[in-house]
Design a protein around this motif. Structure first.
Motif, PDB file in Angstrom:
ATOM      1  N   SER A  42       0.825  -1.216   0.000  1.00 35.29           N
ATOM      2  CA  SER A  42       0.000   0.000   0.000  1.00 35.29           C
ATOM      3  C   SER A  42       0.855   1.260   0.000  1.00 35.29           C
ATOM      4  O   SER A  42       0.481   2.271  -0.606  1.00 35.29           O
ATOM      5  N   GLY A  43       1.997   1.191   0.670  1.00 33.14           N
ATOM      6  CA  GLY A  43       2.856   2.363   0.739  1.00 33.14           C
ATOM      7  C   GLY A  43       3.342   2.813  -0.624  1.00 33.14           C
ATOM      8  O   GLY A  43       3.256   3.999  -0.976  1.00 33.14           O
ATOM      9  N   VAL A  44       3.843   1.882  -1.426  1.00 36.89           N
ATOM     10  CA  VAL A  44       4.357   2.259  -2.743  1.00 36.89           C
ATOM     11  C   VAL A  44       3.216   2.658  -3.670  1.00 36.89           C
ATOM     12  O   VAL A  44       3.374   3.529  -4.528  1.00 36.89           O
ATOM     13  N   ILE A 100       0.974   6.298  -7.136  1.00 34.49           N
ATOM     14  CA  ILE A 100      -0.245   6.648  -7.881  1.00 34.49           C
ATOM     15  C   ILE A 100      -1.282   7.361  -7.031  1.00 34.49           C
ATOM     16  O   ILE A 100      -2.353   7.709  -7.526  1.00 34.49           O
ATOM     17  N   GLY A 101      -0.997   7.584  -5.769  1.00 35.91           N
ATOM     18  CA  GLY A 101      -1.845   8.430  -4.956  1.00 35.91           C
ATOM     19  C   GLY A 101      -2.992   7.727  -4.251  1.00 35.91           C
ATOM     20  O   GLY A 101      -3.286   6.558  -4.494  1.00 35.91           O
ATOM     21  N   THR A 121      -5.764   4.058  -4.559  1.00 35.14           N
ATOM     22  CA  THR A 121      -5.437   3.080  -3.523  1.00 35.14           C
ATOM     23  C   THR A 121      -6.592   2.881  -2.544  1.00 35.14           C
ATOM     24  O   THR A 121      -6.988   1.751  -2.251  1.00 35.14           O
ATOM     25  N   ALA A 122      -7.137   3.975  -2.028  1.00 33.16           N
ATOM     26  CA  ALA A 122      -8.243   3.870  -1.078  1.00 33.16           C
ATOM     27  C   ALA A 122      -9.478   3.263  -1.733  1.00 33.16           C
ATOM     28  O   ALA A 122     -10.135   2.385  -1.162  1.00 33.16           O
ATOM     29  N   ARG A 171       0.419  14.759  -6.713  1.00 34.49           N
ATOM     30  CA  ARG A 171       1.569  14.712  -7.626  1.00 34.49           C
ATOM     31  C   ARG A 171       2.005  13.276  -7.852  1.00 34.49           C
ATOM     32  O   ARG A 171       2.470  12.901  -8.909  1.00 34.49           O
ATOM     33  N   GLU A 172       1.839  12.438  -6.789  1.00 32.60           N
ATOM     34  CA  GLU A 172       2.186  11.029  -6.920  1.00 32.60           C
ATOM     35  C   GLU A 172       1.237  10.303  -7.870  1.00 32.60           C
ATOM     36  O   GLU A 172       1.433   9.151  -8.195  1.00 32.60           O
TER      37      GLU A 172
END
Length: 420
Positions: free
Chosen positions: A81-83, A88-89, A93-94, A206-207
């Motif tokens: 999850s961290g990477v 990609i923000g 992910t959420a 930005r990620e």
């Protein structure tokens, strides 16, 4: 795109780090609600095992195996999850985590063993993305000086969900207000609503520019930092009494060690209820005084005292009060999650959270197995559990807290008083 949306595209820095970003705060709140729901679903199967076993026609051992699938997928997805967050923000992910848990709920109640296994696996996978996503959004939304408070509030949502999963879901199922299958379908519907809210409200960062090159770099940055291991170890040792003692063995301790009656579920739920208070309050205290270490060390001492009274002097204090106070004190276990983010660069904060979550969860899983072996050894050939067995085994938690206290001495202070 309006001005507020443009401002939220890139991570805050400089003066922006001291301001409240409302868009990210709202997104954090949605993700925190998801964290609440998944935590309730994590604990819910323990109070409906009889009904599930009867429907699927499986043994208690097979049922334990289905429940255990959650933890394997959770550990892996907590790590990745961290990477995902850094690359990609949080929007993707959420939202991915929410939809995985929702699908897992539907499969879990579909009526066959294979779908139940698949559903539980997906629930763990999606849940592994919940906490790190919420913390990532909190980092972007709240001023740095209130970061520990925000992390504590995030965990507060989770522990409230854990309390609800034990204390509230139980009477719903036992009194047949909902069947166990209908409960999971309702949960899936709630998650669907949260999913759409997350997709529409969570801003890009930005990620969010997808870049799959150098995937190992964020992990290398975090893992090459010795302070990361110290933070992870402190957090893991502080989690042992709750993850292993309360969640894995609390029921047996109360029933066979203390001969407790029908109030077992409520007594167990007092610990996560204590977290509801302890996580935000201790995080806030840490932010106010600008120090992390004194709060962690004081809480470790409080955990030792309250935990010792529960196990070694069970009749000295009212059981509900001691369980609640133990939960309040152990709420400081979330502060190392803040510290590991603060001892690492800004661009790997999501990875740092995933790494500590992975370490805490894996160590808890390993120690659960080792603690079970120890209990079995202490119980002897007859396998008789009693208070003496649990009192002898509790030395594991005592040693863990002592080691956590010692390691806290050596960890670098990251509070605002030091930074500023």
């Amino acid at each position: 795109m309006n001005q507020e949306s443009r401002a939220s595209v890139s991570p805050p820095s400089g003066k922006e780090s001291n301001l409240l970003n409302k868009t990210f705060v709202i997104a954090w709140l949605i993700c925190a609600i998801f964290y609440f729901v998944q935590y309730a679903l994590r604990s819910a199967p323990s109070i409906m095992q009889t009904e599930i076993i009867a429907t699927l026609q499986i043994s208690k051992v097979e049922m334990a195996g289905i429940i255990g699938l959650y933890f394997y997928s959770y550990a892996f997805f907590a790590l990745v999850s961290g990477v995902l967050l850094d690359r990609i923000g949080p929007r993707f992910t959420a939202s991915l985590g929410i939809i995985l848990v929702a699908i897992g709920c539907v499969l879990f109640c579909s009526g066959t063993v294979i779908t139940a296994q698949s559903g539980r696996f997906l629930q763990g996978a999606g849940s592994g993305l919940a906490f790190t996503s919420a913390v990532f959004l909190a980092t972007r939304g709240f001023p740095k000086k209130w970061l520990a408070t925000a992390v504590g509030m995030t965990q507060c949502f989770g522990m409230l969900g854990g309390f609800m999963g034990q204390a509230v879901v139980s009477p719903i199922i036992k009194n047949q207000i909902l069947t166990w299958q209908m409960f999971w379908m309702v949960a899936a519907g709630v998650l669907a609503v949260i999913f759409f809210a997350s997709v529409f409200i969570t801003p890009r960062t930005r990620e969010g520019k997808i870049d799959w090159t150098g995937l190992s770099h964020p992990y290398l940055v975090v893992l090459k930092n010795p302070q990361s291991y110290i933070c992870a170890f402190i957090g893991a040792m502080m989690f042992l009494p709750t993850n292993v003692g309360n969640i894995a063995w609390g029921n047996q301790f109360l029933q066979e060690g203390l001969s407790a009656s029908n109030d077992v579920a409520l007594r167990l739920a007092m610990v996560p209820l204590g977290w509801v208070v302890g996580c935000p309050v201790l995080g806030y205290l840490s932010d106010v005084i600008g120090r992390r270490k004194p709060v962690v060390m004081g809480s470790i001492i409080a955990m030792g005292i309250t935990g010792g009274l529960i196990v070694y002097l069970p009749n000295a204090m009212p059981p509900y009060i001691m369980g609640f106070l133990f939960g309040v004190a152990s709420g400081a276990a979330m502060i190392p999650y803040t510290m590991i983010k603060e001892v690492n660069p800004d661009e790997v904060k999501g990875t740092a959270t995933g790494v500590i979550n992975f370490f805490v969860f894996v160590i808890s899983a390993i120690m659960t197995n080792l603690f079970s072996i120890l209990i079995d050894h202490l119980a002897g050939a007859e396998g008789q559990l009693n208070l003496k067995v649990f009192q002898n085994a509790d030395i594991v938690f005592v040693v863990g807290l002592i080691l956590a206290f010692i390691m806290t001495i050596f960890v670098r202070e990251t509070g605002s008083r030091v930074k500023g």
